[in-house]
Design an enzyme around this catalytic site. Structure first.
Site, PDB file in Angstrom:
ATOM      1  N   ARG A  56     -17.675   4.113  25.353  1.00  0.00           N
ATOM      2  CA  ARG A  56     -16.614   3.326  25.345  1.00  0.00           C
ATOM      3  C   ARG A  56     -17.103   1.785  24.932  1.00  0.00           C
ATOM      4  NH1 ARG A  56     -14.677   0.020  28.649  1.00  0.00           N
ATOM      5  NH2 ARG A  56     -14.375   2.213  30.782  1.00  0.00           N
ATOM      6  N   TYR A 110      -0.744  -5.640   2.157  1.00  0.00           N
ATOM      7  CA  TYR A 110       0.175  -4.324   2.858  1.00  0.00           C
ATOM      8  C   TYR A 110       0.499  -4.660   4.113  1.00  0.00           C
ATOM      9  CZ  TYR A 110      -0.830  -0.180   5.698  1.00  0.00           C
ATOM     10  OH  TYR A 110      -0.525   1.220   5.978  1.00  0.00           O
ATOM     11  N   ASP A 182      -9.914  -8.271   4.011  1.00  0.00           N
ATOM     12  CA  ASP A 182      -9.443  -6.946   3.866  1.00  0.00           C
ATOM     13  C   ASP A 182     -10.232  -5.982   2.671  1.00  0.00           C
ATOM     14  OD1 ASP A 182      -8.775  -3.785   4.078  1.00  0.00           O
ATOM     15  OD2 ASP A 182      -6.435  -4.501   4.972  1.00  0.00           O
ATOM     16  N   LYS A 207      -9.981   5.256   4.116  1.00  0.00           N
ATOM     17  CA  LYS A 207      -9.937   4.936   2.858  1.00  0.00           C
ATOM     18  C   LYS A 207     -10.794   5.900   2.096  1.00  0.00           C
ATOM     19  CE  LYS A 207      -5.220   3.857   3.932  1.00  0.00           C
ATOM     20  NZ  LYS A 207      -5.421   2.878   4.124  1.00  0.00           N
TER      21      LYS A 207
HETATM   22  C1  LIG Z   1      -4.356   1.816   5.053  1.00  0.00           C
HETATM   23  C2  LIG Z   1      -4.703  -0.209   4.645  1.00  0.00           C
HETATM   24  C3  LIG Z   1      -5.543  -0.565   5.911  1.00  0.00           C
HETATM   25  C4  LIG Z   1      -5.398   0.306   7.793  1.00  0.00           C
HETATM   26  O1  LIG Z   1      -5.579   0.950   8.000  1.00  0.00           O
HETATM   27  P1  LIG Z   1      -5.240   2.771   8.983  1.00  0.00           P
HETATM   28  O2  LIG Z   1      -6.773   3.488   9.226  1.00  0.00           O
HETATM   29  O3  LIG Z   1      -4.196   3.423   8.311  1.00  0.00           O
HETATM   30  O4  LIG Z   1      -5.127   1.541  10.064  1.00  0.00           O
HETATM   31  C5  LIG Z   1      -4.568  -1.397   6.509  1.00  0.00           C
HETATM   32  N1  LIG Z   1      -5.538  -1.954   5.067  1.00  0.00           N
HETATM   33  C6  LIG Z   1      -5.300  -1.164   3.874  1.00  0.00           C
HETATM   34  C7  LIG Z   1      -5.138  -2.583   2.461  1.00  0.00           C
HETATM   35  C8  LIG Z   1      -4.713   0.000   3.898  1.00  0.00           C
HETATM   36  O5  LIG Z   1      -4.469   0.290   2.523  1.00  0.00           O
END
Ligand SMILES: *Cc1c(COP(=O)(O)O)cnc(C)c1O
Length: 395
Positions: A56, A110, A182, A207
């Protein structure tokens, strides 16, 4: 490594662990949650972060991944999390917002982020303002709102609008606030948000960075100073990425450049073919001249326009969109993105599910909107599949 280009960095960064005298209790992948040392002095230092002693606090596989992501983002440092949402939550908490402060986020971003920030702001008496950040007046609106914290999406999910991060950064900094971006959709291959003035770059590593849908994860990159508070908070709060997830993500990330190059080429080809179909009323892809942010996208995205696109099925409501999802044969109707295999999703019932109907309407996320994460199949095979499914749904 200094001065190396992104492709080189993707293959080499994070390959060598700094000298460690830790003896893992269990053998690598460094699955050992705890290590021991021959000297108590070394253990004492490790507990202050000088070496890997407890999962951790810091962990070898996550540290290697953090080194690699920081290098890809052009950042001094990176902190990883158990998911993208855990990263966005930690980032919000790190701002130390108080009642009466204001936060800005994208109107068309999102849906889960929107729902999370709505709840966190309501709990703290913080005002949340959803703005169309790709609109020309967004920087002026930020300057007059005087928020403490602005979260943008470098290419929004699911409508693919592209804000001018340079202008947003100027406006945000002019009022003494921080800008987080993001940057999941373009990945660091197409855009390094920090180079355009962002203070934090966030990834859902689930992703494109991982690229194979086999591990969840999230990251925040930025200056060492800004991230020190996040790292300290993670130590207490514990939303760490596991070693095997870090290992898988790092393995996936090795091929980021070649994958993204192909995903973007395929997406551009598929977008052009879809745009010619009378069954679709709109195709959203930043690489198309018809996209409203095409000019900004050409300035801010490099080496292509990413692997995401979306479109409106002509005259479709939810039943027609569901028929579309059941009619694809090659693409998978799965609510994620960034895989080598093409994924399709009905935006209003999946990524924007946690938004209210009014919020979706204001964002322009209609019932007829389908989002596509373009995979590495032959792009004509994919376009054929999407068009036959469109014909089955609304033909
Ligand atoms: C999927 C996604 C998230 C969240 O990510 P997780 O790994 O599913 O928690 C945040 N922002 C965007 C643009 C996403 O496509």
């Amino acid at each position: 490594m200094k001065g190396a280009k992104l492709k080189t960095v993707a293959v080499h960064a994070g390959a060598v662990l700094k000298d460690s005298t830790a003896v893992p209790v269990v053998a690598p992948v460094h699955v050992s949650a705890v290590s021991y040392f021959q000297s108590a002095e070394e253990l004492d230092g490790a507990l202050d972060g000088a070496d890997f002693v407890y999962g951790r606090i810091s962990q070898a596989n996550t540290r290697l991944l953090e080194d690699a992501i920081a290098a890809l983002e052009g950042a001094e440092d990176c902190v990883t999390y158990a998911s993208g949402m855990a990263a966005l939550k930690a980032l919000f908490d790190a701002q130390g917002l108080k009642a009466g402060d204001r936060v800005v986020l994208p109107l068309d971003g999102y849906g889960v982020t929107r729902a999370l920030y709505k709840r966190l702001c309501a709990e703290r008496g913080v005002e949340l303002h959803a703005l169309k950040l790709s609109a020309a007046d967004a920087p002026a609106r930020i300057e007059s709102l005087r928020p403490r914290f602005v979260l943008a999406e470098s290419v929004t999910n699911p409508l693919l609008s592209v804000p001018d991060l340079r202008a947003l950064a100027r406006a945000t900094h002019a009022v003494g606030a921080s800008l987080a971006v993001d940057a999941t959709f373009p990945s660091p291959y197409h855009q390094q948000a920090l180079a355009h003035g962002a203070d934090y770059a966030v990834q859902s590593t689930t992703k494109w960075l991982n690229g194979h849908s086999d591990a969840m994860g999230g990251s925040v990159s930025g200056s060492r100073e800004r991230l020190s508070g996040l790292r300290a908070a993670r130590l207490q709060e514990g939303a760490v990425l596991g070693p095997f997830e870090a290992w898988l993500t790092l393995r996936g990330l090795r091929t980021l450049a070649v994958r993204m190059q192909a995903h973007a080429e395929h997406a551009a080809h598929v977008a052009r073919r879809l745009e010619a179909s009378p069954l679709l009323t709109r195709v959203y892809y930043p690489g198309l001249a018809s996209h409203e942010d095409h000019r900004v996208a050409r300035e801010l995205l490099t080496a292509g326009f990413g692997g995401m696109l979306s479109f409106e099925l002509k005259g479709a409501g939810r039943p027609e969109c569901f028929r579309f999802l059941e009619s694809v044969k090659l693409a998978r109707p799965a609510p994620s993105l960034g895989d080598v295999c093409s994924l399709v999703m009905h935006a209003a019932s999946a990524s924007a599910r946690r938004m209210t109907p009014e919020e979706r309407e204001a964002a322009g996320i209609r019932e007829s909107l389908i989002r596509v994460s373009v995979g590495l199949e032959d792009p004509d095979d994919l376009a054929d599949d999407l068009l036959q499914a469109a014909a089955a749904a609304v033909g």
